[in-house]
Design a protein around this motif. Structure first.
Motif, PDB file in Angstrom:
ATOM      1  N   MET A 196       0.837  -1.191   0.000  1.00 17.92           N
ATOM      2  CA  MET A 196       0.000   0.000   0.000  1.00 17.92           C
ATOM      3  C   MET A 196       0.879   1.251   0.000  1.00 17.92           C
ATOM      4  N   SER A 237      -2.354  -9.577 -18.890  1.00 14.08           N
ATOM      5  CA  SER A 237      -1.999  -9.663 -17.468  1.00 14.08           C
ATOM      6  C   SER A 237      -3.234  -9.326 -16.628  1.00 14.08           C
ATOM      7  N   ASP A 264      -3.479  -8.429 -13.534  1.00  9.02           N
ATOM      8  CA  ASP A 264      -3.308  -7.233 -12.706  1.00  9.02           C
ATOM      9  C   ASP A 264      -3.460  -5.973 -13.554  1.00  9.02           C
ATOM     10  N   LYS A 315       1.580  -2.997 -17.948  1.00  9.01           N
ATOM     11  CA  LYS A 315       2.475  -4.137 -17.690  1.00  9.01           C
ATOM     12  C   LYS A 315       3.929  -3.714 -17.896  1.00  9.01           C
TER      13      LYS A 315
HETATM   14  N1  COA Z   1      -1.393 -13.896 -20.596  1.00  2.00           N
HETATM   15  C1  COA Z   1      -1.759 -14.901 -19.770  1.00  2.00           C
HETATM   16  N2  COA Z   1      -1.428 -14.937 -18.451  1.00  2.00           N
HETATM   17  C2  COA Z   1      -0.715 -13.909 -17.958  1.00  2.00           C
HETATM   18  C3  COA Z   1      -0.329 -12.824 -18.753  1.00  2.00           C
HETATM   19  C4  COA Z   1      -0.693 -12.846 -20.145  1.00  2.00           C
HETATM   20  N3  COA Z   1      -0.358 -11.853 -20.973  1.00  2.00           N
HETATM   21  N4  COA Z   1       0.361 -11.947 -17.992  1.00  2.00           N
HETATM   22  C5  COA Z   1       0.396 -12.469 -16.754  1.00  2.00           C
HETATM   23  N5  COA Z   1      -0.240 -13.662 -16.730  1.00  2.00           N
HETATM   24  C6  COA Z   1      -0.399 -14.572 -15.584  1.00  2.00           C
HETATM   25  C7  COA Z   1       0.905 -14.715 -14.791  1.00  2.00           C
HETATM   26  O1  COA Z   1       1.690 -15.728 -15.337  1.00  2.00           O
HETATM   27  C8  COA Z   1       0.370 -15.058 -13.409  1.00  2.00           C
HETATM   28  O2  COA Z   1      -0.019 -16.423 -13.403  1.00  2.00           O
HETATM   29  P1  COA Z   1      -0.341 -17.221 -12.015  1.00  2.00           P
HETATM   30  O3  COA Z   1      -1.710 -16.834 -11.572  1.00  2.00           O
HETATM   31  O4  COA Z   1      -0.309 -18.628 -12.462  1.00  2.00           O
HETATM   32  O5  COA Z   1       0.738 -16.859 -11.067  1.00  2.00           O
HETATM   33  C9  COA Z   1      -0.878 -14.258 -13.308  1.00  2.00           C
HETATM   34  O6  COA Z   1      -1.290 -14.002 -14.665  1.00  2.00           O
HETATM   35  C10 COA Z   1      -0.727 -12.952 -12.555  1.00  2.00           C
HETATM   36  O7  COA Z   1       0.145 -12.068 -13.216  1.00  2.00           O
HETATM   37  P2  COA Z   1      -0.134 -10.513 -13.273  1.00  2.00           P
HETATM   38  O8  COA Z   1      -1.579 -10.279 -13.151  1.00  2.00           O
HETATM   39  O9  COA Z   1       0.545  -9.925 -14.449  1.00  2.00           O
HETATM   40  O10 COA Z   1       0.435  -9.914 -11.931  1.00  2.00           O
HETATM   41  P3  COA Z   1       1.599 -10.319 -10.996  1.00  2.00           P
HETATM   42  O11 COA Z   1       1.242 -11.525 -10.221  1.00  2.00           O
HETATM   43  O12 COA Z   1       2.868 -10.310 -11.757  1.00  2.00           O
HETATM   44  O13 COA Z   1       1.565  -9.093  -9.961  1.00  2.00           O
HETATM   45  C11 COA Z   1       2.054  -6.930  -9.114  1.00  2.00           C
HETATM   46  C12 COA Z   1       1.777  -7.765 -10.364  1.00  2.00           C
HETATM   47  C13 COA Z   1       2.317  -5.505  -9.509  1.00  2.00           C
HETATM   48  C14 COA Z   1       0.862  -6.959  -8.177  1.00  2.00           C
HETATM   49  C15 COA Z   1       3.286  -7.542  -8.377  1.00  2.00           C
HETATM   50  O14 COA Z   1       4.405  -7.459  -9.216  1.00  2.00           O
HETATM   51  C16 COA Z   1       3.658  -6.807  -7.124  1.00  2.00           C
HETATM   52  O15 COA Z   1       4.477  -5.887  -7.123  1.00  2.00           O
HETATM   53  N6  COA Z   1       3.077  -7.238  -5.950  1.00  2.00           N
HETATM   54  C17 COA Z   1       3.381  -6.671  -4.675  1.00  2.00           C
HETATM   55  C18 COA Z   1       2.246  -5.827  -4.198  1.00  2.00           C
HETATM   56  C19 COA Z   1       2.373  -5.483  -2.748  1.00  2.00           C
HETATM   57  O16 COA Z   1       3.442  -5.399  -2.171  1.00  2.00           O
HETATM   58  N7  COA Z   1       1.205  -5.277  -2.106  1.00  2.00           N
HETATM   59  C20 COA Z   1       1.128  -5.045  -0.726  1.00  2.00           C
HETATM   60  C21 COA Z   1       0.897  -3.642  -0.360  1.00  2.00           C
HETATM   61  S1  COA Z   1       0.637  -3.473   1.386  1.00  2.00           S
END
Ligand code: COA
Length: 627
Positions: free
Chosen positions: A1, A429, A431, A505
């Motif tokens: 956050m 993606s 997210d 992304k």
């Molecule tokens: N086609 C199909 N699948 C895809 C894709 C695409 N183009 N791009 C991504 N995916 C898949 C990934 O392989 C992953 O698969 P999984 O569910 O099997 O693991 C899934 O989709 C999720 O990927 P994505 O949505 O791109 O997000 P991410 O998991 O890489 O997360 C962030 C992105 C920004 C949230 C992460 O990098 C991050 O920084 N997290 C920390 C956040 C944090 O600290 N929060 C706390 C605050 S208190």
């Protein structure tokens, strides 16, 4: 956050005792830290790249005239003092193990003067439990404590597996900082203390809060093993019987502005008995808050639960049954409502969620925690002698808190029509798709783009915390503008969405590789201040202020369990949106402040739901070759 930097501050000196970020830099060897020494150091991004990205990020928020003015300011900065500040920052990076982490802890947390309640500390709602009475509450709390100790064993023995992002190992030090940690208020700057495991003074007790009373409860037997669940249950049962009287809510002082709380803390600690009690709380593993029943109207009980986790419901409900300085407080309500709240200084959500997923699973498996340990010690009541002055301070803190609680507009919902599966099926993606939906829902209500923060992790780096993913881009704005335009064909809208998703992304990938702009720009500003120079014009420019006034503050916090994290907005006219995306559904927590009538969490939720459905509809009948 996000921890707010737009409510910008000038801040003092950190006093971090016991377990400083520095002492955590050489963790002992063990599976959990087996990759730690291989983690790269956080880089200082190239100056010209940051400035270029910065201009792109502010473009959708400015008029042509404003943008030209900002461009001029950035160009001047790139000649002077930018290069000098860059050199100073690179020098710092060559001397420190992480050029950002200590600065960040001070700026974002310890020097921040607003109450941690709502403004800093998130809450997390667990799946609702089936019990509805005191007996069920005590049984569940016993199981929960056993589950926490089971997780603690993995961090104490360093057997926790290393987290990864793709193939990259992540920094694991945050796991050492969530248990046995506490913040203490200071006049200008707070301090933060953590007692690492395996040290002679490592705590063996938790603190249990019931009816605003606090008890130190040693949860290990004389053989050093955790008490069995049955032993914990017996002790808790006695504790609850011994604390049926509601005490003055001394804990409510921890919801105050930090400098006001610091004054009260100093006065409280003058009394020897109080000082011992304060120390016992600080020095404990975590808090367990056994809450009282909530009023009968439990319509939308998940949202009611979310408010309990975020602030405790105010002085008339459970807020006095908390100690908001404590890093981890687990809440066990009498009506099956459970969750936790955590003070954010030492960690982001993911390590906390890893712990909670473990505990939720542990409780659902209804495991017995083994045999009794020898010589359990009865919990001891922590006594507070409250002078008339402190009693006044408690009353004032209660009034202030109630104003804050009344101002918070918080609701949670589960979007059940699809989850990560849909964007994945369209090769996007999830997210980035959700982030664009969040931006679009805002645009549809407010008819303008929002400065939009998403947390991006820096844990691929040693001692890494976070940087900002700026979701609002020229591509996202073009998509927003097109979405409700009946003259634009669906195929074109899909194309624009794809571009916006790719832009997000791409930005995300840069951030997690240490090439974000917000922490770099902050570092340049701090380099100026620390070296007696003026704050650069770039940081005084309205484009910088505007683009960091994050009306959308968002974060993904995934969990295996059906849990959802919630936090307050970071500006009075903004929203806080947190989400737990699962394969076929997404849990959302949405907050706003009532003081701003234009922002309303229920309206926003309705629009977000509609937007998510309509975004999926865009793909109906569109050519697969274009998807
Ligand atoms: N086609 C199909 N699948 C895809 C894709 C695409 N183009 N791009 C991504 N995916 C898949 C990934 O392989 C992953 O698969 P999984 O569910 O099997 O693991 C899934 O989709 C999720 O990927 P994505 O949505 O791109 O997000 P991410 O998991 O890489 O997360 C962030 C992105 C920004 C949230 C992460 O990098 C991050 O920084 N997290 C920390 C956040 C944090 O600290 N929060 C706390 C605050 S208190």
């Amino acid at each position: 956050m996000l921890r707010l930097l737009s409510r910008s501050t000038t801040r003092g000196i950190v006093r971090v005792s016991q377990c400083t970020p520095t002492t955590m830099t050489r963790p002992p060897p063990g599976k959990m830290f087996s990759r730690q020494a291989l983690l790269p150091r956080l880089p200082v991004p190239a100056l010209d790249q940051t400035l270029d990205k910065y201009l792109k990020s502010v473009r959708p928020l400015l008029t042509d005239e404003e943008f030209n003015n900002t461009k001029q300011i950035v160009q001047e900065f790139s000649k002077n003092p930018g290069p000098k500040l860059q050199t100073l920052l690179e020098q710092r990076a060559s001397q420190e193990e992480n050029w950002l982490s200590e600065w960040w802890m001070k700026i974002a947390y310890l020097e921040f003067r607003s109450p941690v309640t709502v403004n800093v500390s998130p809450g997390i709602v667990f799946p609702r439990q089936s019990y509805r009475d005191k007996e069920g509450q005590i049984r569940f709390a016993s199981m929960l404590i056993a589950g926490i100790l089971d997780f603690k064993l993995m961090t104490d023995n360093q057997t926790l597996p290393v987290d990864h992002m793709g193939k990259n190992p992540l920094c694991m030090t945050q796991y050492y900082k969530i248990l046995s940690a506490c913040r203490t208020p200071g006049k200008k700057c707070d301090s933060w203390t953590c007692y690492p495991p395996n040290e002679p003074n490592a705590p063996k007790h938790i603190v249990v809060a019931h009816n605003n009373q606090f008890f130190a409860f040693d949860v290990y037997g004389s053989d050093g093993q955790p008490l069995s669940e049955a032993q914990i249950y017996r002790q808790l049962k006695n504790l609850v019987q011994d604390s049926e009287q509601v005490s003055p809510p001394v804990g409510i002082l921890t919801t105050e502005n930090r400098s006001t709380w610091a004054k009260a803390y100093t006065e409280l600690a003058k009394d020897k008995e109080n000082s011992i009690s304060l120390d016992k709380i600080k020095h404990s593993i975590c808090l367990i808050c056994l809450d009282n029943k909530l009023p009968q109207d439990m319509s939308d009980e998940r949202s009611v639960a979310a408010r309990q986790m975020l602030h405790g419901g105010g002085s008339r409900l459970n807020s006095g049954n908390r100690w908001f300085d404590k890093t981890l407080q687990f809440v066990v309500g009498r009506d099956g409502i459970c969750g936790l709240t955590y003070e954010h200084t030492s960690a982001e959500g993911p390590p906390v969620v890893m712990l909670l997923d473990h505990v939720v699973k542990y409780c659902s498996e209804n495991k017995s925690s083994g045999s009794d340990s020898p010589s359990p010690v009865s919990p001891t009541k922590l006594r507070f002698n409250l002078s008339p002055n402190i009693q006044d301070m408690i009353a004032t803190a209660g009034t202030q808190l109630d104003v804050l609680v009344d101002d918070v507009d918080l609701n949670v919902f589960v979007f059940q029509d699809y989850g990560k599966n849909f964007p994945k099926s369209q090769k996007m993606s999830p997210d980035s798709f959700l982030q664009n939906a969040i931006q679009l829902a805002y645009y549809r209500i407010h008819k303008e783009p929002a400065p939009h923060y998403e947390t991006g992790t820096l844990r691929m780096f040693h001692l890494g915390r976070t940087d900002t993913i700026r979701t609002c881009s020229e591509a996202s704005l073009e998509f927003c503008k097109a979405f409700d335009d009946g003259n634009i064909p669906k195929e074109r809208k899909v194309e624009l969405l794809r571009k916006a998703v790719q832009a997000h992304k791409g930005y995300t990938n840069e951030v997690i590789q240490g090439k974000g702009i917000d922490r770099h720009l902050l570092g340049l500003k701090l380099a100026a201040i620390k070296n007696g120079m003026n704050v650069p014009d770039l940081h005084m420019d309205m484009a910088y202020t505007l683009s960091t006034h994050f009306r959308m503050s968002t974060s993904q916090v995934p969990a295996h369990s059906d849990s959802v994290l919630v936090f307050g907005p970071v500006v009075p006219d903004g929203y806080g949106v947190c989400y737990n995306p699962q394969e076929s559904q997404v849990h959302f927590g949405v907050s706003a402040f009532n003081i701003t009538p234009e922002t309303n969490s229920k309206n926003y939720i309705d629009m977000l739901r509609k937007t998510l459905l309509e975004m999926r509809d865009l793909f109906e009948g569109s050519l697969n070759s274009k998807l």
